[in-house]
Write a protein that holds these residues in place. Structure first.
Motif, PDB file in Angstrom:
ATOM      1  N   VAL A  82       0.911  -1.145   0.085  1.00 20.32           N
ATOM      2  CA  VAL A  82      -0.199  -0.007   0.117  1.00 20.32           C
ATOM      3  C   VAL A  82       0.816   1.261  -0.119  1.00 20.32           C
ATOM      4  O   VAL A  82       1.800   1.334   0.802  1.00 20.32           O
ATOM      5  N   HIS A  83       0.653   2.062  -0.930  1.00 23.86           N
ATOM      6  CA  HIS A  83       1.459   3.390  -1.176  1.00 23.86           C
ATOM      7  C   HIS A  83       0.675   4.377  -0.592  1.00 23.86           C
ATOM      8  O   HIS A  83      -0.436   4.453  -1.265  1.00 23.86           O
ATOM      9  N   VAL A  84       1.044   4.989   0.313  1.00 17.25           N
ATOM     10  CA  VAL A  84       0.364   6.348   0.830  1.00 17.25           C
ATOM     11  C   VAL A  84       1.341   7.562   0.668  1.00 17.25           C
ATOM     12  O   VAL A  84       2.392   7.553   0.972  1.00 17.25           O
ATOM     13  N   GLU A  85       0.902   8.549  -0.074  1.00 19.97           N
ATOM     14  CA  GLU A  85       1.355   9.824  -0.549  1.00 19.97           C
ATOM     15  C   GLU A  85       0.881  10.967   0.181  1.00 19.97           C
ATOM     16  O   GLU A  85      -0.387  11.041   0.103  1.00 19.97           O
ATOM     17  N   VAL A  86       1.864  11.657   0.958  1.00 15.62           N
ATOM     18  CA  VAL A  86       1.119  12.707   1.513  1.00 15.62           C
ATOM     19  C   VAL A  86       1.991  13.974   1.356  1.00 15.62           C
ATOM     20  O   VAL A  86       3.083  14.101   1.164  1.00 15.62           O
ATOM     21  N   ASN A  87       1.273  15.153   0.790  1.00 14.63           N
ATOM     22  CA  ASN A  87       1.894  16.310   0.497  1.00 14.63           C
ATOM     23  C   ASN A  87       1.569  17.549   1.132  1.00 14.63           C
ATOM     24  O   ASN A  87       0.184  17.984   0.892  1.00 14.63           O
ATOM     25  N   LEU A  88       2.294  17.896   2.106  1.00 12.37           N
ATOM     26  CA  LEU A  88       1.848  19.129   2.931  1.00 12.37           C
ATOM     27  C   LEU A  88       1.930  20.317   2.304  1.00 12.37           C
ATOM     28  O   LEU A  88       1.463  21.350   2.788  1.00 12.37           O
ATOM     29  N   ARG A  89       2.353  20.370   1.108  1.00 11.04           N
ATOM     30  CA  ARG A  89       2.305  21.570   0.162  1.00 11.04           C
ATOM     31  C   ARG A  89       2.944  23.015   1.080  1.00 11.04           C
ATOM     32  O   ARG A  89       2.214  23.981   1.245  1.00 11.04           O
ATOM     33  N   ASN A  90       4.051  22.753   1.629  1.00  8.03           N
ATOM     34  CA  ASN A  90       4.487  23.774   2.471  1.00  8.03           C
ATOM     35  C   ASN A  90       6.002  23.957   2.561  1.00  8.03           C
ATOM     36  O   ASN A  90       6.644  24.571   3.328  1.00  8.03           O
TER      37      ASN A  90
END
Length: 94
Positions: A82-90
């Protein structure tokens, strides 16, 4: 973990998600519950804006700008990985 304000924030957020029992239960139950990802991020001291976070499970962006993205039914969690990608855009760190 992408676009964190610092490398320390990226590591802290990634570890918080990986250690979250609620997140692990959701993945085991094949439920792409992005709220549990945001809850884990909220336990950190990382610099982020909740209204800017994006979360994707296996390439399906279920959370966009801290809100509902694509339908969760599109996510296939039946496989071993399972690939989880989180982009905080910060920031520029990952």
């Amino acid at each position: 973990m992408q676009h964190a304000a610092s490398e320390q924030d990226a590591v802290q957020v990634g570890r918080a998600i990986a250690r979250s029992n609620l997140f692990k239960c959701a993945v085991f139950g094949q439920d792409p519950n992005w709220g549990r990802v945001l809850a884990a991020i909220g336990t950190t001291a990382a610099d982020f804006e909740p209204d800017r976070i994006d979360v994707a499970f296996n390439g399906v962006q279920v959370c966009r700008d801290g809100s509902i993205g694509e339908p969760r039914e599109l996510v296939d969690l039946s496989g071993h990985d399972v690939h989880v990608e989180v982009n905080l855009r910060n920031g520029k760190y990952s």
